[in-house]
Design an enzyme around this catalytic site. Structure first.
Site, short mmCIF file in Angstrom:
data_model
loop_
_atom_site.label_atom_id
_atom_site.label_comp_id
_atom_site.label_asym_id
_atom_site.label_seq_id
_atom_site.Cartn_x
_atom_site.Cartn_y
_atom_site.Cartn_z
N CYS A 115 6.62 -8.34 -8.32
CA CYS A 115 7.29 -9.23 -7.35
C CYS A 115 7.92 -10.45 -8.01
O CYS A 115 8.82 -11.06 -7.45
CB CYS A 115 6.29 -9.67 -6.28
SG CYS A 115 5.53 -8.28 -5.46
N HIS A 262 10.00 -14.99 -2.41
CA HIS A 262 9.83 -13.53 -2.47
C HIS A 262 9.26 -13.08 -1.12
O HIS A 262 8.34 -13.70 -0.59
CB HIS A 262 8.87 -13.17 -3.60
CG HIS A 262 8.23 -11.84 -3.43
ND1 HIS A 262 8.98 -10.70 -3.26
CD2 HIS A 262 6.93 -11.45 -3.34
CE1 HIS A 262 8.17 -9.67 -3.10
NE2 HIS A 262 6.92 -10.10 -3.14
N ASN A 292 8.83 -5.56 2.15
CA ASN A 292 8.66 -6.18 0.84
C ASN A 292 9.31 -5.27 -0.20
O ASN A 292 8.83 -4.17 -0.44
CB ASN A 292 7.15 -6.35 0.58
CG ASN A 292 6.83 -6.93 -0.79
OD1 ASN A 292 7.66 -6.93 -1.69
ND2 ASN A 292 5.61 -7.39 -0.95
O1 UT7 Z 1 4.27 -8.90 -2.82
C1 UT7 Z 1 3.24 -9.15 -3.72
C2 UT7 Z 1 2.20 -10.00 -3.17
N1 UT7 Z 1 1.66 -9.42 -1.98
C3 UT7 Z 1 1.16 -10.20 -1.05
O2 UT7 Z 1 1.19 -11.39 -1.22
C4 UT7 Z 1 0.52 -9.55 0.14
C5 UT7 Z 1 -0.75 -10.25 0.48
N2 UT7 Z 1 -1.58 -9.62 1.51
C6 UT7 Z 1 -1.14 -9.34 2.76
O3 UT7 Z 1 0.03 -9.52 3.08
C7 UT7 Z 1 -2.15 -8.91 3.79
O4 UT7 Z 1 -3.42 -9.00 3.22
C8 UT7 Z 1 -1.92 -7.48 4.33
C9 UT7 Z 1 -0.69 -7.43 5.20
C10 UT7 Z 1 -1.81 -6.49 3.21
C11 UT7 Z 1 -3.11 -7.04 5.18
O5 UT7 Z 1 -3.30 -7.97 6.23
P1 UT7 Z 1 -4.75 -8.60 6.51
O6 UT7 Z 1 -4.58 -9.50 7.65
O7 UT7 Z 1 -5.26 -9.17 5.24
O8 UT7 Z 1 -5.58 -7.34 6.97
P2 UT7 Z 1 -6.88 -6.69 6.30
O9 UT7 Z 1 -6.53 -5.97 5.06
O10 UT7 Z 1 -7.97 -7.72 6.24
O11 UT7 Z 1 -7.27 -5.61 7.38
C12 UT7 Z 1 -7.70 -5.99 8.71
C13 UT7 Z 1 -7.94 -4.72 9.51
C14 UT7 Z 1 -8.86 -3.72 8.79
O12 UT7 Z 1 -9.65 -3.08 9.79
P3 UT7 Z 1 -11.17 -3.56 10.04
O13 UT7 Z 1 -11.84 -3.37 8.73
O14 UT7 Z 1 -11.08 -5.00 10.45
O15 UT7 Z 1 -11.61 -2.64 11.12
C15 UT7 Z 1 -7.89 -2.72 8.22
O16 UT7 Z 1 -8.45 -1.43 8.06
O17 UT7 Z 1 -6.71 -4.05 9.75
C16 UT7 Z 1 -6.83 -2.68 9.29
N3 UT7 Z 1 -5.53 -2.26 8.80
C17 UT7 Z 1 -4.57 -1.75 9.60
N4 UT7 Z 1 -4.54 -1.47 10.92
C18 UT7 Z 1 -3.40 -0.97 11.43
C19 UT7 Z 1 -5.05 -2.34 7.53
N5 UT7 Z 1 -3.79 -1.87 7.50
C20 UT7 Z 1 -3.46 -1.50 8.77
C21 UT7 Z 1 -2.31 -0.97 9.36
N6 UT7 Z 1 -2.32 -0.71 10.69
N7 UT7 Z 1 -1.19 -0.71 8.65
#
Ligand code: UT7
Length: 335
Positions: A115, A262, A292
């Site tokens: 990135c 980014h 992204n």
């Molecule tokens: O570009 C390079 C740098 N990248 C970044 O800076 C990205 C940084 N991270 C993020 O943008 C976020 O962490 C994500 C968008 C990847 C994920 O969002 P989050 O709010 O951190 O969600 P999470 O991973 O903590 O997941 C929350 C819940 C989980 O379920 P439980 O365990 O709470 O039941 C996941 O399994 O959401 C679930 N989940 C989804 N649900 C529906 C994860 N992905 C999905 C999905 N659809 N696509």
């Protein structure tokens, strides 16, 4: 000493629009979840059979940037290509663009900084131009993510984020050192390399595994991201990179004409916007439309912001990136 000025910008995205609804037919996800957590409404993915690859998309964006710079391919002295999704394990996409555009035998360098790839590439180009070594450098960021994503529910937290596309800039020598790239700032922290990674293909996950029976449980070829961990580091490092750039040039946040972060996650951009007290006209986001696109996200956004007339002469333009490595950095430009 000279200064480097952006003289041309271009971008290219595949025609195929992939909505959140379409993704919800492939995996357990929803438009609501994706928009709420990332801001993404749709992304572009390469259409199978279109022939688009990181190299060909990069070449299309490059052609536009070179034309807009008022130059021809023969005026380019050096090529820098940033991607994490190269067409081939080797050689890199830079030489492929050189071949596609039928450019002379100038040097071509691939940058593997994910990135932050475009920010790193701009910094490299700036050093070559400032010192007088090269006059016009083509800098490309291009990604073909969609072919390598885990499109099952197992991979949903990563796969819904990424989009395909390319952006390019031509950096040219200028004698006016009060304008152009004022400074660049690069950082990395290798101890977090495994928090956002694709392990294969590599020497460890390559010949041995490919030769073995294909194992459906082997996820080493898919991107892995420790999302919340990456998120926390992203908001910190984005901010630090911007502060470092502003301080170096004795600038305040209020001096920023346009911040192009980014496009990692709209929530990250909004956090940064709030932290620096920037209004909506001072930050450009288009993650809603493209997802992204990693190394391509800044040049695509910069091109679009410029095309919309949002960047004006003498504006302070800040590019900031954070990503896998971890790597991060910023570029401060006086337009
Ligand atoms: O570009 C390079 C740098 N990248 C970044 O800076 C990205 C940084 N991270 C993020 O943008 C976020 O962490 C994500 C968008 C990847 C994920 O969002 P989050 O709010 O951190 O969600 P999470 O991973 O903590 O997941 C929350 C819940 C989980 O379920 P439980 O365990 O709470 O039941 C996941 O399994 O959401 C679930 N989940 C989804 N649900 C529906 C994860 N992905 C999905 C999905 N659809 N696509």
């Amino acid at each position: 000493m000279y200064s480097s000025k952006i003289t041309g910008l271009g971008s290219y995205v595949p025609d195929r629009v992939v909505t959140n609804e379409e993704l919800s037919t492939l995996m357990e996800t929803s438009d609501e979840w994706i928009q709420e957590r990332t801001g993404i409404k749709e992304r572009r993915w390469v259409d199978e059979g279109s022939g688009d690859t990181s190299a060909t998309m990069g070449a299309k964006a490059a052609k536009i940037a070179i034309e807009r710079a008022g130059l021809t391919k023969d005026d380019i002295d050096f090529i820098i290509f940033a991607t994490l999704s190269p067409d081939m394990y080797f050689p890199g996409c830079g030489v492929q663009v050189q071949d596609i555009l039928e450019m002379p035998t100038v040097g071509a360098l691939d940058v593997r900084n994910q990135c932050s790839g475009f920010v790193y590439s701009m910094s490299i180009a700036d050093q070559f131009i400032k010192t007088g070594m090269y006059k016009n450098i083509l800098v490309i960021g291009s990604e073909y993510h969609s072919g390598g994503l885990d499109l099952t529910t197992r991979g949903r937290s990563v796969s819904v984020i990424f989009g395909d596309g390319a952006g390019a800039a031509v950096l040219s020598r200028s004698e006016d050192t009060t304008k152009g790239i004022l400074s660049t700032h690069l950082h990395s922290e290798g101890k977090h390399a495994k928090e956002l990674t694709v392990e294969g293909p590599s020497i460890a996950h390559w010949v041995p595994e490919i030769l073995e029976e294909n194992d459906p449980n082997d996820t080493s070829y898919y991107p892995y991201m420790n999302g919340t961990f990456v998120f926390k580091h992203a908001v910190l490092r984005f901010s630090q990179a911007i502060i470092e750039g502003l301080k170096t040039n004795n600038l305040e946040a209020s001096d920023i004409g346009m911040l192009i972060p980014h496009q990692a996650n709209l929530r990250i951009s909004q956090f940064v916007q709030k932290k620096f007290g920037l209004n909506d006209d001072q930050v450009f986001n288009n993650i809603q439309k493209y997802g992204n696109t990693t190394a391509a996200s800044i040049p695509i956004a910069l091109t679009e912001a410029w095309e919309k007339g949002k960047i004006k002469d003498d504006d302070i333009v800040v590019l900031a990136a954070f990503g896998s490595g971890f790597t991060w950095g910023s570029v401060i430009i006086k337009w």
